[in-house]
Design a protein around this motif. Structure first.
Motif, short mmCIF file in Angstrom:
data_model
loop_
_atom_site.label_atom_id
_atom_site.label_comp_id
_atom_site.label_asym_id
_atom_site.label_seq_id
_atom_site.Cartn_x
_atom_site.Cartn_y
_atom_site.Cartn_z
N LEU A 68 38.52 62.07 -11.47
CA LEU A 68 37.48 62.41 -10.49
C LEU A 68 36.83 63.74 -10.84
CD1 LEU A 68 36.00 61.90 -7.82
CD2 LEU A 68 37.94 62.96 -6.63
N LEU A 69 37.63 64.69 -11.30
CA LEU A 69 37.09 65.99 -11.68
C LEU A 69 36.11 65.86 -12.84
CD1 LEU A 69 37.13 69.10 -11.44
CD2 LEU A 69 39.11 69.10 -12.98
N ILE A 70 36.47 65.08 -13.85
CA ILE A 70 35.60 64.89 -15.01
C ILE A 70 34.31 64.17 -14.60
CG2 ILE A 70 35.38 63.69 -17.22
CD1 ILE A 70 38.36 64.22 -17.67
N LEU A 71 34.44 63.19 -13.71
CA LEU A 71 33.26 62.46 -13.24
C LEU A 71 32.29 63.39 -12.54
CD1 LEU A 71 31.75 59.80 -12.74
CD2 LEU A 71 33.14 59.50 -10.66
N VAL A 72 32.81 64.26 -11.68
CA VAL A 72 31.96 65.22 -10.97
C VAL A 72 31.29 66.17 -11.96
CG1 VAL A 72 31.99 67.17 -9.37
CG2 VAL A 72 33.23 65.09 -8.80
N CYS A 73 32.03 66.62 -12.95
CA CYS A 73 31.47 67.52 -13.96
C CYS A 73 30.34 66.83 -14.74
CB CYS A 73 32.56 67.99 -14.92
SG CYS A 73 33.77 69.11 -14.17
N LEU A 74 30.50 65.56 -15.05
CA LEU A 74 29.45 64.83 -15.76
C LEU A 74 28.19 64.71 -14.91
CD1 LEU A 74 31.50 62.00 -17.52
CD2 LEU A 74 30.65 64.13 -18.51
N ILE A 75 28.37 64.48 -13.60
CA ILE A 75 27.22 64.43 -12.69
C ILE A 75 26.51 65.78 -12.67
CG2 ILE A 75 26.51 64.16 -10.28
CD1 ILE A 75 28.82 62.18 -9.94
N THR A 94 42.53 67.45 -3.17
CA THR A 94 41.91 66.44 -2.32
C THR A 94 41.31 65.32 -3.18
OG1 THR A 94 39.82 67.65 -2.30
CG2 THR A 94 41.39 68.13 -0.54
N GLY A 95 41.01 64.21 -2.53
CA GLY A 95 40.41 63.07 -3.21
C GLY A 95 38.96 62.91 -2.84
N ILE A 96 38.41 61.76 -3.18
CA ILE A 96 37.00 61.48 -2.93
C ILE A 96 36.70 61.47 -1.43
CG2 ILE A 96 37.33 58.99 -2.92
CD1 ILE A 96 34.29 60.95 -4.30
N GLY A 97 37.69 61.19 -0.61
CA GLY A 97 37.47 61.15 0.84
C GLY A 97 37.07 62.49 1.42
N SER A 98 37.44 63.58 0.78
CA SER A 98 37.13 64.91 1.29
C SER A 98 35.88 65.51 0.67
CB SER A 98 38.31 65.86 1.04
OG SER A 98 39.46 65.43 1.73
N VAL A 99 35.46 64.98 -0.48
CA VAL A 99 34.32 65.60 -1.18
C VAL A 99 33.16 64.63 -1.36
CG1 VAL A 99 35.83 67.21 -2.39
CG2 VAL A 99 35.28 65.01 -3.45
N TRP A 100 33.19 63.48 -0.71
CA TRP A 100 32.15 62.49 -0.96
C TRP A 100 30.76 62.99 -0.55
CZ3 TRP A 100 29.18 60.54 3.02
CH2 TRP A 100 29.66 60.73 4.31
N LYS A 101 30.67 63.82 0.49
CA LYS A 101 29.37 64.34 0.90
C LYS A 101 28.78 65.24 -0.18
CE LYS A 101 30.33 64.25 5.87
NZ LYS A 101 30.46 65.05 7.11
N GLU A 102 29.61 66.12 -0.74
CA GLU A 102 29.13 67.01 -1.79
C GLU A 102 28.74 66.22 -3.05
OE1 GLU A 102 31.83 67.48 -0.03
OE2 GLU A 102 31.59 69.41 0.99
N VAL A 103 29.51 65.16 -3.35
CA VAL A 103 29.19 64.33 -4.51
C VAL A 103 27.85 63.63 -4.31
CG1 VAL A 103 29.90 62.31 -5.86
CG2 VAL A 103 31.61 64.00 -5.16
N LEU A 104 27.61 63.13 -3.09
CA LEU A 104 26.33 62.49 -2.79
C LEU A 104 25.17 63.47 -2.92
CD1 LEU A 104 27.00 60.08 0.23
CD2 LEU A 104 26.52 59.50 -2.14
N VAL A 105 25.38 64.70 -2.49
CA VAL A 105 24.34 65.73 -2.62
C VAL A 105 23.99 65.94 -4.08
CG1 VAL A 105 23.81 68.18 -2.32
CG2 VAL A 105 24.88 66.92 -0.46
N LEU A 106 25.00 66.06 -4.96
CA LEU A 106 24.74 66.24 -6.38
C LEU A 106 24.02 65.03 -6.99
CD1 LEU A 106 27.95 67.96 -7.85
CD2 LEU A 106 25.70 68.96 -7.42
#
Length: 368
Positions: free
Chosen positions: A254-261, A336-348
């Motif tokens: 999940l960390l690598i996926l977020v970094c790629l985004i 934490t998992g995607i359940g806690s950071v999904w809003k921030e991921v959607l923003v990115l």
């Protein structure tokens, strides 16, 4: 003398001819004084905290009122049970929780002692230390007032507990910020300068009239920096874990996926800068204003955004690095998992989509 004045006029005309560069040079001091004057502060104010008060007696209510009246804290949640303590921190809704013991006032009156626990999110060690000191001082002031009213030696003992970073290592706070800054500078700044260099040297026109479509030319410019950023990402993560001893508690995938985004967002920003600048100097100045200073001052990398004026807090919301740093801290440090950071991921993801569309629409396939 007339020749000297003529040369001076020529230099002024040369400066005024490039309107974008001139505006940057005139606006940069204004922006810098505003950012450095309001964003850089060691004060901690209006920090969001939660209260867990199972006793709900007169003593706890008086302490809570003192916390509420303080400029340092803003009570946003009252917890119903102790099982909510971990969740409220992982959700990132508060930075500190004050936990009172059961039958607080009764225990204080009968034994002269009572306990209160102060839990702090220590992913930012400096802020956690400041908040716990403020809370302890307020509790101590209540204890002094009790002592002034009676001869009984009342003693309220605050027990401070630092979560996620009990050793108070500064690397826990700076690694996510440095990672965001490195990826932003390499992807955005270098991409913009690389494309603008082609314009400045006159080779972009040759590339655009080649059989290759313009979109492929842009992708060809971005791909090398994408791979270089991936190498830097791996390097920073390896150094963080094995040298700085910063753990990756959450999902590495999940960390690598977020970094790629985030890398895609940064590349899109670089492409956007290349569409509004014509020289490498302009690209560097815009990159410094848009990337370097905001990332360092308004992303929460060094100074908490909640301590800034409301206007700057709104500005910080459009900085991709702010959301990226929040996600990395939550995944790496809090686990934490995607359940806690999904809003921030959607923003990115939304930022990446908007930037790609705007950049491609503004990119000129014909040079003036």
């Amino acid at each position: 003398m007339k020749q000297f004045i003529t040369f001076v006029k020529k230099e002024f005309y040369h400066i005024f001819r490039d309107v974008r560069t001139m505006m940057i040079l005139l606006l940069m001091p204004i922006i810098q004084i505003i950012l450095f004057g309001f964003a850089i502060t060691t004060e901690v104010k209006n920090s969001k905290i939660a209260i867990y008060d199972p006793s709900k007696d007169i003593a706890t209510q008086q302490i809570i009122e003192r916390l509420k009246a303080s400029d340092y804290f803003e009570i946003t949640r009252y917890l119903d049970n102790s099982s909510q303590l971990d969740d409220v921190f992982k959700d990132g809704k508060v930075g500190l929780v004050v936990v009172f013991s059961e039958r607080f006032n009764e225990t204080l009156m009968h034994t002269g002692k009572a306990q209160v626990q102060i839990l702090a999110d220590a992913t930012d060690p400096n802020t956690a230390t400041t908040l716990t000191n403020y809370a302890s001082a307020i509790i101590s002031s209540y204890q002094r007032d009790l002592l002034s009213q009676t001869t009984i030696p009342f003693q309220i003992v605050p027990e401070v507990k630092l979560l996620y970073n009990p050793q108070m290592k500064g690397a826990y706070n700076f690694v996510p910020g440095v990672l965001g800054m490195i990826l932003m500078l390499i992807c955005a700044m270098m991409t913009s300068i690389s494309i603008v260099r082609e314009k400045e040297l006159g080779t972009m026109e040759i590339l655009l009239v080649s059989p290759m479509k313009p979109i492929y030319i842009i992708l060809a410019k971005a791909v090398p920096y994408f791979f270089i950023s991936c190498v830097n990402l791996a390097t920073v993560l390896l150094l963080s874990v094995f040298v700085l001893n910063v753990p990756i508690v959450g999902s590495l995938l999940l960390l690598i996926l977020v970094c790629l985004i985030f890398i895609i967002v940064s590349l899109s920003l670089g492409l956007l800068v290349s569409t509004i600048t014509d020289t490498q100097l302009s690209a560097m100045l815009v990159s410094g204003m848009v990337f370097l200073m905001p990332v360092m001052l308004l992303s929460g990398m060094i100074f908490p955004t909640e301590n800034m004026p409301i206007a700057l807090q709104y500005v910080s919301n459009i900085i991709p690095a702010k959301w990226f740093i929040v996600i990395v801290k939550d995944i790496m440090i809090k686990g934490t998992g995607i359940g806690s950071v999904w809003k921030e991921v959607l923003v990115l993801c939304g930022m990446a989509l908007v930037l790609i569309i705007v950049s491609l629409k503004k990119f000129k396939i014909r040079l003036e």
